[in-house]
Design an enzyme around this catalytic site. Structure first.
Site, short mmCIF file in Angstrom:
data_model
loop_
_atom_site.label_atom_id
_atom_site.label_comp_id
_atom_site.label_asym_id
_atom_site.label_seq_id
_atom_site.Cartn_x
_atom_site.Cartn_y
_atom_site.Cartn_z
N LEU A 166 0.82 -1.21 0.00
CA LEU A 166 0.00 0.00 0.00
C LEU A 166 0.85 1.26 0.00
CD1 LEU A 166 -2.84 -1.16 2.40
CD2 LEU A 166 -2.96 -0.85 -0.08
N LYS A 167 2.03 1.20 0.62
CA LYS A 167 2.92 2.37 0.62
C LYS A 167 3.38 2.70 -0.79
CE LYS A 167 6.10 5.43 1.70
NZ LYS A 167 5.75 6.83 1.90
N VAL A 168 3.85 1.71 -1.54
CA VAL A 168 4.34 2.03 -2.89
C VAL A 168 3.17 2.39 -3.80
CG1 VAL A 168 6.47 0.72 -2.65
CG2 VAL A 168 4.47 -0.41 -3.62
#
Length: 321
Positions: A166-168
């Site tokens: 989810l961060k990338v």
């Protein structure tokens, strides 16, 4: 609980500062002795290296520039992992890599969490940044007090590795926003629009975004300073491409963005500030995309507030196991 922190750069230095500001027993390490000294002046203790941190602390946080750096640190720490120790990976990293390193920790009786942050360095400095956390629910409950000290909104994303995905994904969206805001500002200037007015039009319209309301300001100031560089953008969208490739999704926009940032790095260097991707168009058009009245750096003017867990819409509160 004693906490160790490895990596005191643009993000890590600010996150560790929030821990210190709120009275956490913190020991730190970084290859840059000046960064360690600055943290010690604020009340932290200095460690000789990663192995000592894992040996002496209950939880060790890593916030490093690359998966390779995290691997190198883990090779030093893993011999000191024992039952109940927690490794918290706050770097932006690869899902597969954090799972690989996390499995090593879990095999030794410890717990592993990937918990990257999102929302800009200026919010990391005030404890108002958002944090994703991938781990089992019991471990999440143990570390939630630290996460809500470093960040305002904390989301339990699921199992180990889910937070990194989810961060990338969110960094991909931010990069797409940066490129489109840059193009919009250059077109506005070329079409004879006043850039101060164009900024406001974008801000109050359906075309606004977090990136526009923050990064467009430092673009127009001319400083382009968000404490983030082109090589880090390329790393992040490259990691997003790897996630897509593993999932068999034929992306169209991200491969183009990768080429845009490769070109930016070739022209201006890997450590060029990321908003200066707009220079590609400034150079091609001969236009100066600056305007008076905008700040040189982003500052979080919201007061620091207690952090809390965010529950996904439609799922309700998740009970601890």
């Amino acid at each position: 609980m004693k906490v160790g922190f490895i990596g005191l750069g643009n993000v890590g230095g600010k996150l560790s500062g929030s821990l210190l500001r709120n009275g956490i027993d913190l020991t730190v390490h970084d290859l840059n002795a000046d960064l360690v000294a600055a943290c010690v002046e604020k009340g932290a203790k200095a460690a000789e290296g990663p192995a000592q941190l894992m040996r002496d602390c209950d939880a060790v946080i890593t916030c490093l520039p690359s998966p390779a750096a995290s691997d190198a640190v883990m090779q030093e720490m893993i011999g000191e992992v024992t039952e109940g120790k927690i490794w918290m990976e706050m770097s932006t990293t690869d899902e597969a890599e954090v799972k690989r390193l996390g499995a090593m920790v879990i095999e030794k009786g410890g717990a592993a969490v990937d918990c990257p942050v999102s929302g800009g360095c200026h919010r990391a400095d005030t404890g108002n940044i958002s944090i994703f956390a991938g781990c089992d629910r019991a471990t999440f409950a143990r570390i939630l007090p630290f996460l809500t000290t470093m960040g305002r909104r904390v989301l339990h994303t699921g199992e180990l590795g889910s937070a990194s995905v989810l961060k990338v994904l969110t960094n991909y969206l931010a990069t797409a926003n940066l490129i489109t805001c840059s193009e919009a500002l250059v077109v506005a200037k070329a079409a004879g629009m006043d850039l101060n007015t164009a900024y406001e039009a974008m801000k109050i319209s359906s075309g606004t975004s977090f990136v526009h309301e923050t990064e467009s300001q430092v673009i127009l100031n001319g400083s382009r300073d968000i404490s983030f560089t082109m090589d880090l953008v390329l790393k992040d969208i490259g990691l997003f491409q790897e996630v897509a490739d593993r999932a068999g999704v034929p992306l169209e926009i991200n491969p183009l963005m990768i080429e845009i940032f490769k070109d930016g790095i070739e022209k201006y260097g890997p450590r060029e500030l990321s908003p200066n991707i707009i220079k590609r168009l400034e150079d091609k058009t001969g236009l100066d995309i600056t305007a008076p009245g905008f700040p040189a750096e982003m500052v979080d003017d919201e007061p620091e507030e207690p952090g809390y867990e965010v529950h996904p819409q439609g799922k309700g509160a998740v009970a601890a196991e």
